[in-house]
Scaffold this active site. Structure first.
Site, PDB file in Angstrom:
ATOM      1  N   HIS A 304       0.844  -1.194   0.000  1.00  0.00           N
ATOM      2  CA  HIS A 304       0.000   0.000   0.000  1.00  0.00           C
ATOM      3  C   HIS A 304       0.874   1.236   0.000  1.00  0.00           C
ATOM      4  CE1 HIS A 304      -3.180   2.814   1.137  1.00  0.00           C
ATOM      5  NE2 HIS A 304      -3.998   1.888   0.677  1.00  0.00           N
ATOM      6  N   ASP A 361      -7.937  -5.569   0.169  1.00  0.00           N
ATOM      7  CA  ASP A 361      -8.415  -6.405  -0.936  1.00  0.00           C
ATOM      8  C   ASP A 361      -7.980  -7.856  -0.836  1.00  0.00           C
ATOM      9  OD1 ASP A 361      -9.736  -4.366  -2.322  1.00  0.00           O
ATOM     10  OD2 ASP A 361      -7.836  -3.592  -3.042  1.00  0.00           O
TER      11      ASP A 361
HETATM   12  N1  CMC Z   1       4.119  -7.476  -4.793  1.00  0.00           N
HETATM   13  C1  CMC Z   1       5.455  -7.432  -5.011  1.00  0.00           C
HETATM   14  N2  CMC Z   1       6.195  -6.313  -4.886  1.00  0.00           N
HETATM   15  C2  CMC Z   1       5.561  -5.188  -4.543  1.00  0.00           C
HETATM   16  C3  CMC Z   1       4.169  -5.155  -4.304  1.00  0.00           C
HETATM   17  C4  CMC Z   1       3.446  -6.362  -4.449  1.00  0.00           C
HETATM   18  N3  CMC Z   1       2.136  -6.385  -4.234  1.00  0.00           N
HETATM   19  N4  CMC Z   1       3.809  -3.903  -3.980  1.00  0.00           N
HETATM   20  C5  CMC Z   1       4.904  -3.155  -4.018  1.00  0.00           C
HETATM   21  N5  CMC Z   1       5.976  -3.942  -4.354  1.00  0.00           N
HETATM   22  C6  CMC Z   1       7.369  -3.505  -4.443  1.00  0.00           C
HETATM   23  C7  CMC Z   1       7.613  -2.732  -5.740  1.00  0.00           C
HETATM   24  O1  CMC Z   1       8.045  -3.591  -6.775  1.00  0.00           O
HETATM   25  C8  CMC Z   1       8.642  -1.739  -5.311  1.00  0.00           C
HETATM   26  O2  CMC Z   1       9.897  -2.395  -5.304  1.00  0.00           O
HETATM   27  P1  CMC Z   1      11.248  -1.547  -5.660  1.00  0.00           P
HETATM   28  O3  CMC Z   1      11.342  -0.487  -4.612  1.00  0.00           O
HETATM   29  O4  CMC Z   1      12.329  -2.575  -5.584  1.00  0.00           O
HETATM   30  O5  CMC Z   1      11.023  -0.984  -7.033  1.00  0.00           O
HETATM   31  C9  CMC Z   1       8.312  -1.431  -3.849  1.00  0.00           C
HETATM   32  O6  CMC Z   1       7.588  -2.582  -3.371  1.00  0.00           O
HETATM   33  C10 CMC Z   1       7.428  -0.191  -3.661  1.00  0.00           C
HETATM   34  O7  CMC Z   1       6.332  -0.322  -4.549  1.00  0.00           O
HETATM   35  P2  CMC Z   1       5.699   0.895  -5.344  1.00  0.00           P
HETATM   36  O8  CMC Z   1       4.923   0.362  -6.494  1.00  0.00           O
HETATM   37  O9  CMC Z   1       6.755   1.915  -5.611  1.00  0.00           O
HETATM   38  O10 CMC Z   1       4.746   1.460  -4.221  1.00  0.00           O
HETATM   39  P3  CMC Z   1       3.477   2.347  -4.459  1.00  0.00           P
HETATM   40  O11 CMC Z   1       3.202   3.014  -3.176  1.00  0.00           O
HETATM   41  O12 CMC Z   1       3.647   3.202  -5.667  1.00  0.00           O
HETATM   42  O13 CMC Z   1       2.341   1.253  -4.809  1.00  0.00           O
HETATM   43  C11 CMC Z   1       0.546  -0.283  -4.606  1.00  0.00           C
HETATM   44  C12 CMC Z   1       1.366   0.825  -3.901  1.00  0.00           C
HETATM   45  C13 CMC Z   1      -0.695  -0.576  -3.768  1.00  0.00           C
HETATM   46  C14 CMC Z   1       0.075   0.216  -5.981  1.00  0.00           C
HETATM   47  C15 CMC Z   1       1.411  -1.542  -4.762  1.00  0.00           C
HETATM   48  O14 CMC Z   1       1.798  -2.032  -3.485  1.00  0.00           O
HETATM   49  C16 CMC Z   1       0.710  -2.647  -5.554  1.00  0.00           C
HETATM   50  O15 CMC Z   1       0.748  -2.638  -6.784  1.00  0.00           O
HETATM   51  N6  CMC Z   1       0.049  -3.616  -4.844  1.00  0.00           N
HETATM   52  C17 CMC Z   1      -0.726  -4.632  -5.518  1.00  0.00           C
HETATM   53  C18 CMC Z   1      -2.088  -4.074  -5.910  1.00  0.00           C
HETATM   54  C19 CMC Z   1      -3.006  -3.879  -4.722  1.00  0.00           C
HETATM   55  O16 CMC Z   1      -3.144  -4.760  -3.864  1.00  0.00           O
HETATM   56  N7  CMC Z   1      -3.675  -2.729  -4.680  1.00  0.00           N
HETATM   57  C20 CMC Z   1      -4.693  -2.419  -3.660  1.00  0.00           C
HETATM   58  C21 CMC Z   1      -4.272  -1.287  -2.782  1.00  0.00           C
HETATM   59  S1  CMC Z   1      -5.344  -1.151  -1.324  1.00  0.00           S
HETATM   60  C22 CMC Z   1      -6.914  -0.796  -1.941  1.00  0.00           C
HETATM   61  C23 CMC Z   1      -6.991   0.482  -2.672  1.00  0.00           C
HETATM   62  O17 CMC Z   1      -6.567   1.511  -2.172  1.00  0.00           O
HETATM   63  O18 CMC Z   1      -7.559   0.500  -3.761  1.00  0.00           O
END
Ligand code: CMC
Length: 426
Positions: A304, A361
């Site tokens: 998140h 989720d």
């Molecule tokens: N699985 C594997 N690696 C992950 C995941 C994951 N679910 N989430 C983040 N990472 C890694 C990502 O690859 C990155 O690694 P690095 O720093 O080496 O590049 C690091 O963790 C930080 O991730 P980010 O994408 O820069 O973080 P963000 O804050 O931009 O993204 C997120 C947050 C929710 C989009 C992301 O965690 C994600 O894609 N999760 C899966 C989708 C999900 O479950 N979304 C629902 C969110 S809660 C409900 C809502 O608000 O809608």
């Protein structure tokens, strides 16, 4: 009030530091461009507060979520979705008569214009219900002209009530349309959530009894999704609304944004992922894929932007899975897979170091499919509940004296000015 100091091109500038009631301080840079001629650069708004708000507070490090100060766990256990809706819209928990009046107002807005039923027929039967929801909610502005004047507080209130009341009806109609069953009219003798279950699962051929345990679980799921600070879809609603667009159009924009798999679409993606994993013995393979930089796969329902701790909504959700299974006397091996996946991921250095925990989720899909919803409806249910937050945030924005049209700037990296080259000279 202290100042934040900035040195740029050998000149010093000072910017006020604002403190909220709780949470990190905010550097007020509104005068930055005027004084320095420079912008800030913050893709994804990771360090930017886009507005001030009194609605929802998240402490991502501690895993805290408060609505108007009340912890989400307490609201989920002790409150109802209608009460939380009132709280978000009005700032305080309602007294008994206030809640009755609010529920009765919402109940009396649950029907949709009869002509809206024909609007549905324009969609293919296999259309994704989020596509239908997006279109139909946008179309509400063509049906309810008497509540689109955003400068009139009464019209804003009516539009807010209409959106909250009609969303379950439209969501249920989207479902009925996809399975080829007749639309069910709302039943005003039922609760908000009971009525939604009846409109979704009831058929005219036989009476439908709302299962109280399912109704309670569903109501709790709605509470867990009601609002979540300035997330992508809420910011979309605010940005759309900042131009003066009508509330129905703004909420349709929010629905479009919510649909993405990184946001509300993650509940559908998480269940699809659990189905693909199938049995716990395949979990390590998927964990390795999630860690592999060359593989776009991510553990859906994990991680998140704000929570760097267990999402408090996931805690309630996990408990609710057990309650629903017990009430319906069912079980689902995917729940065991989910529990094992959580356990293995939370003991893996990659997830520990990046502070990736289950989010709201991760478990919701398991519950929703036990209740009988197809995966394609999961994000629709998120949208239904989040409408309350969107509407409350939209109202707050309209009445904020600091509100301006949202207009970010950019770091331009394209070509500089050059003369036009005619076709025969290219
Ligand atoms: N699985 C594997 N690696 C992950 C995941 C994951 N679910 N989430 C983040 N990472 C890694 C990502 O690859 C990155 O690694 P690095 O720093 O080496 O590049 C690091 O963790 C930080 O991730 P980010 O994408 O820069 O973080 P963000 O804050 O931009 O993204 C997120 C947050 C929710 C989009 C992301 O965690 C994600 O894609 N999760 C899966 C989708 C999900 O479950 N979304 C629902 C969110 S809660 C409900 C809502 O608000 O809608």
């Amino acid at each position: 009030m202290t100042d934040a100091k900035l040195s740029l091109a050998e000149k010093d500038f000072g910017y006020p530091v604002l403190s909220g009631s709780v949470g990190p301080d905010v550097i007020d840079i509104r005068k930055l461009y005027g004084q320095t001629g420079a912008f800030t650069y913050d893709p994804g708004f990771t360090s930017t507060a886009s507005c001030q708000s009194k609605l929802t507070y998240i402490d991502g490090d501690e895993g805290v979520l408060l609505h108007r100060g009340y912890p989400i766990g307490e609201l989920a256990e002790q409150s109802s979705f209608m009460e939380v809706a009132y709280l978000l819209l009005n700032g305080e928990l309602p007294k008994g008569d206030e809640l009755n009046k609010f529920e009765s107002t919402i109940t009396r807005h649950t029907m949709v214009h009869e002509q809206l039923a024909t609007f549905f027929r324009g969609f293919r039967r296999d259309a994704h219900p989020m596509a239908i929801l997006c279109g139909v909610v946008g179309a509400l502005s063509a049906f309810y002209h008497d509540s689109t004047d955003i400068h009139d507080p009464t019209q804003r209130t009516i539009a807010s009530h209409r959106l909250i009341a009609k969303m379950p009806t439209i969501a249920a109609m989207a479902y009925k349309y996809s399975v080829g069953q007749p639309f069910q009219y709302p039943d005003n003798s039922l609760s908000y959530t009971g009525n939604f279950l009846k409109m979704t699962f009831g058929v005219p051929a036989e009476p439908y009894e709302v299962n109280p345990a399912v109704e309670k679980a569903m109501d709790r799921i709605f509470i867990l999704h009601a609002d979540h600070e300035q997330n992508a879809s809420t910011s979309t609603v605010r940005l759309a609304g900042s131009s003066g667009a009508n509330p129905f159009a703004c909420i349709a924009a929010g629905i479009a944004c919510l649909w993405g798999p990184a946001h509300g679409g993650a509940n559908e993606a998480a269940l699809n992922m659990l189905q693909e994993i199938g049995t716990p013995d395949r979990i390590p393979e998927f964990i390795n894929r999630a860690k592999d930089k060359n593989d776009p796969f991510r553990l859906m329902g994990f991680g998140h932007r704000v929570y760097k701790n267990y999402d408090p909504r996931a805690t309630v959700m996990q408990k609710t899975v057990r309650e629903v299974f017990e009430a319906l006397n069912v079980s689902d091996p995917l729940f065991e897979t989910a529990l094992r996946l959580e356990e293995l991921a939370l003991s893996d250095d990659y997830f520990i170091e990046k502070k990736l925990f289950p989010n709201v989720d991760f478990y919701s899909g398991v519950i929703l499919s036990a209740i009988g919803f197809p995966t394609s409806m999961f994000t629709v249910l998120f949208a239904l509940a989040r409408t309350v937050g969107w509407v409350a945030q939209w109202n707050e924005m309209i009445t904020d004296p600091d509100q301006k049209i949202g207009r970010p700037r950019q770091l331009y990296t394209g070509p500089t000015a050059r003369p036009y080259v005619s076709l025969d000279e290219r």
